[in-house]
Design an enzyme around this catalytic site. Structure first.
Site, short mmCIF file in Angstrom:
data_model
loop_
_atom_site.label_atom_id
_atom_site.label_comp_id
_atom_site.label_asym_id
_atom_site.label_seq_id
_atom_site.Cartn_x
_atom_site.Cartn_y
_atom_site.Cartn_z
CD GLN A 136 -3.10 -0.33 0.14
OE1 GLN A 136 -2.93 1.04 -0.34
NE2 GLN A 136 -4.39 -1.03 -0.37
CB SER A 137 4.29 1.79 -1.46
OG SER A 137 4.82 2.93 -1.66
CG ASN A 138 1.57 6.72 1.29
OD1 ASN A 138 0.55 6.31 1.15
ND2 ASN A 138 1.90 6.55 2.79
#
Ligand code: PLP
Length: 351
Positions: free
Chosen positions: A76-78
């Site tokens: 779920q990387s920004n």
């Protein structure tokens, strides 16, 4: 001095980001004076601290005539969201190598940053974290064989070039604080791969500010490995930026007790931080990074760590898109129920 002006740069962020006083939160916490630096409003995709790093990194990729960006991070990387958005602006394609609980992990439905990665057209490969480095290198080799020019974005932009983004943020903040007639005593922010903190510390020395930088870990790495990592990024960056600022390990302060037991874990303190800031100020935090940093700020206020006359800046580093995949536990919290889970199902450390 720092050779910032010589570095190539592509405009991706709306700067300066606002510096605002949080009077309602200050009142609820009974002081000190709390301000927020809105790097969630950089304007790239859903905004965030990675935009400042990418201004320098994308410029380098453009100079090297890259047609593909290859990078990797959490599921779920920004960082990945910001990197794909920047690549799209620059007309490059992206391969994301993300880590998950198992190879080719598929969630039940697309949500949060994972949804955004697909929406923006990234090619996505999910691997176990121990295979991530190898998979990124393999993707690069494959692209080269096919005649492409890939550019490898490593370490979530926490490289000397990416660090320049937060060195630059310091004079921006100092200009704003002098316009507001305040003297900032502390800056509290989430510290993950370390580049943001390294940049802030270097910028603080290079531009002669006395702001104490308090980093807060999102769980992993824990305090001592995190300090080692930030110190090593600082050493490499000082060299690269040709600055003779003197920085010692004791300049690096990291709190690691506010994030729960694992990267991405949700806790009562984080859920409380998210709700309090939303209720008092209408500002949305993310459950991984900014909630940990705000849980720290709240706790330090309650412990009377700050003096009432202190000015404390909370650096909002973005990430709110990651709130939606946490709808179950955050919803449980708001209804006064037990969390449905603490460690996210997409986490590779799931047990
Ligand atoms: C990446 C990230 C951080 C940490 O920044 P680093 O430079 O990796 O230390 C903090 N907050 C959010 C929302 C992030 O996405």
């Amino acid at each position: 001095m720092v050779r910032l002006n010589e570095l190539p740069r592509t405009k991706l962020a709306n700067l300066p980001t606002p510096l605002q006083e949080l009077t309602n939160l200050t009142e609820v916490l009974e002081g000190p004076r709390i301000f927020i630096k809105r790097d969630d409003l950089t304007g790239l995709a859903f905004g965030g601290n990675k935009t400042r790093k990418l201004e320098f990194l994308i410029a380098d990729a453009i100079n090297k005539k890259a047609d593909y960006l290859v990078t990797g991070a959490g599921f779920q990387s920004n960082w990945c969201t910001q990197a794909v958005a920047a690549a799209n602006i620059a007309g490059m394609k992206t391969i994301l190598v993300k880590n998950g609980p198992e190879e080719d992990y598929e969630p039940d439905f697309y949500d949060g940053n994972h949804l955004l990665h697909f929406l923006m057209g990234a090619e996505i490969k999910v691997v176990r974290p121990e295979n991530q480095q190898e998979a990124e290198v393999a993707a690069i080799e494959e692209l080269k064989l096919a005649g492409s020019k890939p550019y490898h974005l490593t370490a979530a932009g926490s490289t000397p070039l990416g660090v320049a983004g937060y060195v630059e943020a310091v004079p921006e903040l100092l200009r704003q604080s002098s316009e507001l007639g305040i003297d900032i005593d502390y800056l509290v922010h989430a510290s993950g791969s370390g580049g943001t903190q390294a940049g802030l510390i270097i910028g603080g020395k290079a531009f002669k500010s006395n702001i104490k930088i308090l980093g807060v870990s999102p769980g992993i790495p824990t305090k001592h490995p995190a300090i080692d990592m930030v110190f090593s990024i600082i050493e490499q960056s000082l060299d690269y930026l040709q600055t003779d600022a003197k920085i010692i390990r004791d300049d690096i302060i990291i709190y690691d007790q506010y994030a729960g037991d694992n990267y991405g874990a949700i806790t009562g303190a984080k859920a409380e931080a998210i709700r309090l800031v939303a209720e008092t100020e209408g500002i949305i935090l993310d459950p991984v990074y900014t909630a940990s940093a705000m849980a720290c700020l709240i706790d330090l206020c309650r412990q009377k760590y700050f003096k009432p006359e202190n000015v404390v800046v909370f650096l909002h580093t973005g990430g709110a898109a990651a709130l939606f995949p946490y709808k179950e536990p955050v919803g449980n919290y708001l209804k006064g129920e037990e969390f449905s889970w603490n460690i996210p199902p997409w986490s590779p450390v799931l047990k």
